[in-house]
Every structure is written in C-alpha cells, then in structure tokens.
Scaffold this motif. Structure first.
Motif, PDB file in Angstrom:
ATOM      1  N   VAL A 156       0.838  -1.206   0.000  1.00 43.63           N
ATOM      2  CA  VAL A 156       0.000   0.000   0.000  1.00 43.63           C
ATOM      3  C   VAL A 156       0.875   1.259   0.000  1.00 43.63           C
ATOM      4  O   VAL A 156       0.602   2.218  -0.727  1.00 43.63           O
ATOM      5  N   LEU A 157       1.943   1.227   0.793  1.00 41.34           N
ATOM      6  CA  LEU A 157       2.856   2.368   0.864  1.00 41.34           C
ATOM      7  C   LEU A 157       3.501   2.634  -0.493  1.00 41.34           C
ATOM      8  O   LEU A 157       3.604   3.788  -0.927  1.00 41.34           O
ATOM      9  N   LEU A 206       3.173   5.971  -2.840  1.00 40.07           N
ATOM     10  CA  LEU A 206       4.364   6.693  -3.292  1.00 40.07           C
ATOM     11  C   LEU A 206       4.380   6.854  -4.801  1.00 40.07           C
ATOM     12  O   LEU A 206       4.683   7.921  -5.333  1.00 40.07           O
ATOM     13  N   ILE A 207       4.052   5.778  -5.508  1.00 39.60           N
ATOM     14  CA  ILE A 207       4.045   5.831  -6.976  1.00 39.60           C
ATOM     15  C   ILE A 207       3.041   6.873  -7.463  1.00 39.60           C
ATOM     16  O   ILE A 207       3.321   7.646  -8.384  1.00 39.60           O
ATOM     17  N   ALA A 208       1.876   6.880  -6.818  1.00 40.93           N
ATOM     18  CA  ALA A 208       0.830   7.817  -7.234  1.00 40.93           C
ATOM     19  C   ALA A 208       1.202   9.266  -6.934  1.00 40.93           C
ATOM     20  O   ALA A 208       1.070  10.144  -7.796  1.00 40.93           O
ATOM     21  N   ILE A 254       1.978   2.743  10.337  1.00 39.16           N
ATOM     22  CA  ILE A 254       2.149   1.796   9.235  1.00 39.16           C
ATOM     23  C   ILE A 254       2.252   0.398   9.831  1.00 39.16           C
ATOM     24  O   ILE A 254       3.301   0.038  10.376  1.00 39.16           O
ATOM     25  N   PRO A 255       1.191  -0.398   9.771  1.00 39.26           N
ATOM     26  CA  PRO A 255       1.190  -1.732  10.401  1.00 39.26           C
ATOM     27  C   PRO A 255       2.368  -2.587   9.945  1.00 39.26           C
ATOM     28  O   PRO A 255       2.661  -2.693   8.758  1.00 39.26           O
ATOM     29  N   ARG A 313       9.890   4.045   9.205  1.00 38.78           N
ATOM     30  CA  ARG A 313       9.940   3.662   7.793  1.00 38.78           C
ATOM     31  C   ARG A 313      10.772   4.625   6.954  1.00 38.78           C
ATOM     32  O   ARG A 313      11.381   4.226   5.956  1.00 38.78           O
ATOM     33  N   PHE A 314      10.792   5.892   7.346  1.00 39.24           N
ATOM     34  CA  PHE A 314      11.473   6.906   6.528  1.00 39.24           C
ATOM     35  C   PHE A 314      12.766   7.409   7.164  1.00 39.24           C
ATOM     36  O   PHE A 314      13.292   8.443   6.748  1.00 39.24           O
ATOM     37  N   ASP A 315      13.288   6.691   8.158  1.00 39.46           N
ATOM     38  CA  ASP A 315      14.510   7.148   8.837  1.00 39.46           C
ATOM     39  C   ASP A 315      15.689   7.286   7.883  1.00 39.46           C
ATOM     40  O   ASP A 315      16.475   8.228   7.968  1.00 39.46           O
ATOM     41  N   SER A 316      15.824   6.349   6.947  1.00 37.48           N
ATOM     42  CA  SER A 316      16.929   6.431   5.987  1.00 37.48           C
ATOM     43  C   SER A 316      16.635   7.433   4.876  1.00 37.48           C
ATOM     44  O   SER A 316      17.533   8.124   4.397  1.00 37.48           O
TER      45      SER A 316
END
Length: 264
Positions: free
Chosen positions: A11-12, A16-18, A237-238, A246-249
C-alpha cells in the motif's frame, strides 16, 4: 505479522508511486502531512507532542513549507532564529514546566524531519526530477534490503554492536554496492523504456552515496529510540511502525540525492 508488513508495504509503495509520480501540490501537501506526523512522533519521545512547545514546532514546520511553496527560501535563516526565540520564550516564561531536552528536541525536529523530508519534493521539482526522485527510495530502501541479504550470508564484523547488533560491516558494504547496481539498472531501464537520457554511471555514484548516508540515518533513528527505551516511533504503518521507523533512511538520503543530482 509478515503478511501485515507485506500488505502495508505494498500500500505504501502504491501511494508513493501515485503521489511522487504525479508530483506538484499532491506531493507537496502529502510531505507536509508526513512531516507533521513525523515531528509528532519525535516530540512524543520527550513528551512534548501536546504542549505549547510542540505547537510552536508544528507552526514553524508549516511556515517553512509555505516558504518552500512560494519560493522564498531566502527567509529560512529568519525562520530558524525566530523559531528558536519563540521556543526559548515559552521555556523561560513557563519555567520550570519544560525541560531543556524538550526544547532542543522540538527545535531539532524541524530540521531533522520537516526540512530533510522536503527534499523529496525539491528533488521532484528538478528539471529531470520525475526520474531522479526515485533514486532517493531506490538508494535508501534498496541499500537496506541488500545490506540485510549480504549481512545474513557473510556478515561477521559488527558495524555498531551496542546500537544494532545485527548490522555488519560486510552488510553495510554490500548495501552500498547493491544500491550502486540498482542505480545502474534503473538508469538503463529509464533509457530503454522511459525515454530518459540518464548517465547510468552517475546514477551508480548517486545511489552509492545515498546508500552510505542512508545507513547513518537508520542508525541515528535507532540511537534515539535506544536512548529512550522505545521499540517504534509509532503504529501508523502496520508491521513497520511509525513514519520515522519507515522513513529514517529516506530523511538522510533525500538531501544527498538532491544536491548530487543538482551538481552531477
């Protein structure tokens, strides 16, 4: 747990793609929302998310994005100074309600989360940003995956044993090399099917650098959690945790990709 993580990951990726693919206002306001959520997660670590300090931080982030949106980034220094002055005013006039650690974390959060993540949008708005922006995610998440695989296979020397015992030097190197290879493959694919004119060697260098920096971002987020004895920053984000989990990097990779792409 694995199915939940996989489903939320899919889903993530679709989101992102959209949004990243479309760019423009949709991406801008999504990043603003993500930044505010990420700042909330960080502020929660020091119990400042529902305080006047936190409100000042959220307003500073909103004002920063306004400067970015209207192209008035020359006022960034003014914002930084004004933000600090307001935080210190809240701190001293309500003393001893807040701790110095809370003030510093709130100030740090604007730069660490909101400003760093905004480089996803800034990269997307480059002349060839529609292609280059994907190097941010390719180098950060690609490096993470490659590092994990190589580490599992041949990892022997610990990279940061007290902070992340499972990460190895071999895995870190493998992640950087893997990110570079992914950059080459992505450049070739864009030239072949995307109608781009990408220099795949440049993409390799950019992704390698992004991959190296992404590991610093990953470990930095882990260090903050270790210092405060928490497992995840959130549960948005399950299977993955919060925005910062999820976005730390990506937080560290985005500015690097932006500047390298601008120069190279």
């Amino acid at each position: 747990m694995f199915k939940t993580r996989l489903l939320s990951g899919i889903v993530l990726v679709i989101v992102l793609i959209a949004t990243v693919g479309y760019g423009g206002n949709i991406l801008f306001f999504l990043l603003l929302a993500v930044s505010l959520i990420g700042m909330t997660e960080l502020y929660k670590v020091v119990e400042a998310e529902q305080t006047l300090l936190g409100v000042v931080g959220y307003l500073a982030a909103a004002f920063y994005y306004r400067l970015l949106y209207v192209g008035e980034m020359e006022h960034l220094m003014m914002l930084s100074i004004l933000f600090l002055v307001l935080l210190m005013a809240v701190y001293v006039f309500s003393f001893p309600k807040y701790r110095a650690e809370q003030v510093m974390t709130v100030y740090f959060g604007l730069f660490y989360v909101a400003m760093m993540l905004s480089f996803v949008y800034q990269t997307r708005m480059l002349p060839d940003g529609g292609v280059v922006v994907w190097l941010i995610f390719l180098s950060s998440w690609g490096c993470d995956t490659c590092a994990y695989c190589v580490g599992m296979l041949i990892g022997k020397h610990k990279m940061a044993p007290k902070l992340s015992p499972k990460k190895s030097v071999e895995g870190g190197i493998g992640g950087i090399v893997g990110a570079a290879l992914l950059g080459v493959l992505f450049g070739l694919a864009m030239n072949q099917w995307g109608g781009a004119d990408a220099n795949f060697l440049h993409y390799a260098v950019i992704c390698a650098a992004g991959g190296a920096i992404s590991q610093v971002g990953d470990l930095a987020a882990s260090a903050i959690k270790r210092n405060h004895d928490i497992k995840d920053y959130g549960k948005l984000i399950p299977g993955h945790g919060g925005i910062l989990d999820r976005f730390d990097s990506v937080i560290f990779t985005a500015p690097v990709i932006f500047y390298l792409a601008s120069v190279i």
